[in-house]
Scaffold this active site. Sequence first.
Site, PDB file in Angstrom:
ATOM      1  N   GLU A   1       0.811  -1.270   0.054  1.00 30.83           N
ATOM      2  CA  GLU A   1       0.042  -0.087   0.033  1.00 30.83           C
ATOM      3  C   GLU A   1       0.939   1.123   0.011  1.00 30.83           C
ATOM      4  O   GLU A   1       0.543   2.383  -0.552  1.00 30.83           O
ATOM      5  CB  GLU A   1      -0.915  -0.002   1.195  1.00 30.83           C
ATOM      6  CG  GLU A   1      -2.031  -1.290   1.121  1.00 30.83           C
ATOM      7  CD  GLU A   1      -2.809  -1.356   0.002  1.00 30.83           C
ATOM      8  OE1 GLU A   1      -2.923  -0.388  -0.850  1.00 30.83           O
ATOM      9  OE2 GLU A   1      -3.214  -2.346  -0.235  1.00 30.83           O
TER      10      GLU A   1
ATOM     11  N   THR B   1       9.475  -3.644 -15.622  1.00 34.97           N
ATOM     12  CA  THR B   1       8.480  -4.628 -15.269  1.00 34.97           C
ATOM     13  C   THR B   1       7.855  -5.251 -16.471  1.00 34.97           C
ATOM     14  O   THR B   1       7.342  -4.457 -17.240  1.00 34.97           O
ATOM     15  CB  THR B   1       7.473  -4.219 -14.319  1.00 34.97           C
ATOM     16  OG1 THR B   1       6.723  -3.120 -14.753  1.00 34.97           O
ATOM     17  CG2 THR B   1       8.129  -3.663 -12.841  1.00 34.97           C
TER      18      THR B   1
ATOM     19  N   ASP C   1       2.491 -12.799   1.471  1.00 34.38           N
ATOM     20  CA  ASP C   1       3.561 -12.151   2.071  1.00 34.38           C
ATOM     21  C   ASP C   1       5.012 -12.892   1.816  1.00 34.38           C
ATOM     22  O   ASP C   1       5.891 -11.984   1.294  1.00 34.38           O
ATOM     23  CB  ASP C   1       3.474 -11.776   3.345  1.00 34.38           C
ATOM     24  CG  ASP C   1       2.062 -10.676   3.620  1.00 34.38           C
ATOM     25  OD1 ASP C   1       1.515 -10.462   2.728  1.00 34.38           O
ATOM     26  OD2 ASP C   1       2.175  -9.998   4.611  1.00 34.38           O
TER      27      ASP C   1
END
Length: 381
Positions: A295, A320, A352
């Site tokens: 975030e 990317t 994660d």
Amino acid sequence: MKKLILAFAALSFVLTSCSNNENDITSEQSKIDMSDFYVYTNADVDETSKLTATKSPLKSCYTMVNLNRLLKENPGLEKKMYDIEYFTRQFIASKKPTGTPGGGPGGGTTDPPADTDTDGDGIYDIYDDCPTISGLSEYNGCPAPYANEIIIPVVINIIEKYDGQVTQEQIDSQIAILNEDFNNLNSRTVNTPLEFSTSVANFDITFTQSSVKRTISNKKSWGTRDAMKFSSQGGIDATDPSTYLNIWVCEIGRGILGYAQFPGGPEATDGVVIGPNYFGETGGNYGHGRTATHEIGHWLNLRHIWGDGGCSYDDFVTDTPTSDGPNYGCPEETINCGTVDMTMNYMDYVYDDCMYMFTHGQNDRSRSLFTSGGYRYSFVD
């Protein structure tokens, strides 16, 4: 008569100079291609479909849905974001020097000898052959050796059901994780696939805990319309967003991990929102602090790695690969749009423990915010 002729000559010189300056400016502006820029996405539909999946609802970031809402509520936001993007691209373009390699500000240096581990990472790779350029710069794909660390003080606003629901240990672990991720200290980076091994970037950003504010609320969920950011609605008001990163920790609801506000949005709501189960070390697939990393990436003007669209959409980052959707879990390798997905990038949706890198291009985008004239320059001014 001679004076009159001289006056006309002087006027002609001034007009010519102005004309040349205008041509130079126009020429410079014409180099910045904005034809691919977009703000609205199909996130409203895409994220809702993930959360309402009948068999197994998928955890979701609601940043792009939040952006769509803010664009509708604030007519001038699209232009503001366009200007920020223009500045970002101009900054990146200006940091690609021309002429002799190493001839940047300060006189430049010579290239290092071949086959030498000059960057001290323990291996010889293409970055060891990069010229040393002082200041903020990039040369032929070499990493930009940013000279100054950025320190971001964080205000953590906790809206909890009972006192101590979010522990100090959670807070400490979250700050530590952010400093690992934004300084390329995540131990899992050693697992980076060979094709992406030279793309891993160190943002050189340090986060410090400035203060913790708490309030008790029996509200079951706060949703994604920023109610938690106002004391008048039972939340906590933001602390000077021009010099502090505000993080709100509260129950969002519907399996949403968190959401952020892109640069350019309303000042009163600037910051990041994260569910308490996903803030710091709490255990589980999404309980190792990477929701905050993801975030805050948005807060630093990074899009999702797949550009929130099909193969023709982009995240505005050159290093990317193109993709057409998020990845989940811990995929071995996925190929979309003819290239291997960078699933381990912090701006994807994997677990994660399976995200562990940013790229040099993402670093460039974020760094532009902190340069003179950048949207978050007040943090370093």
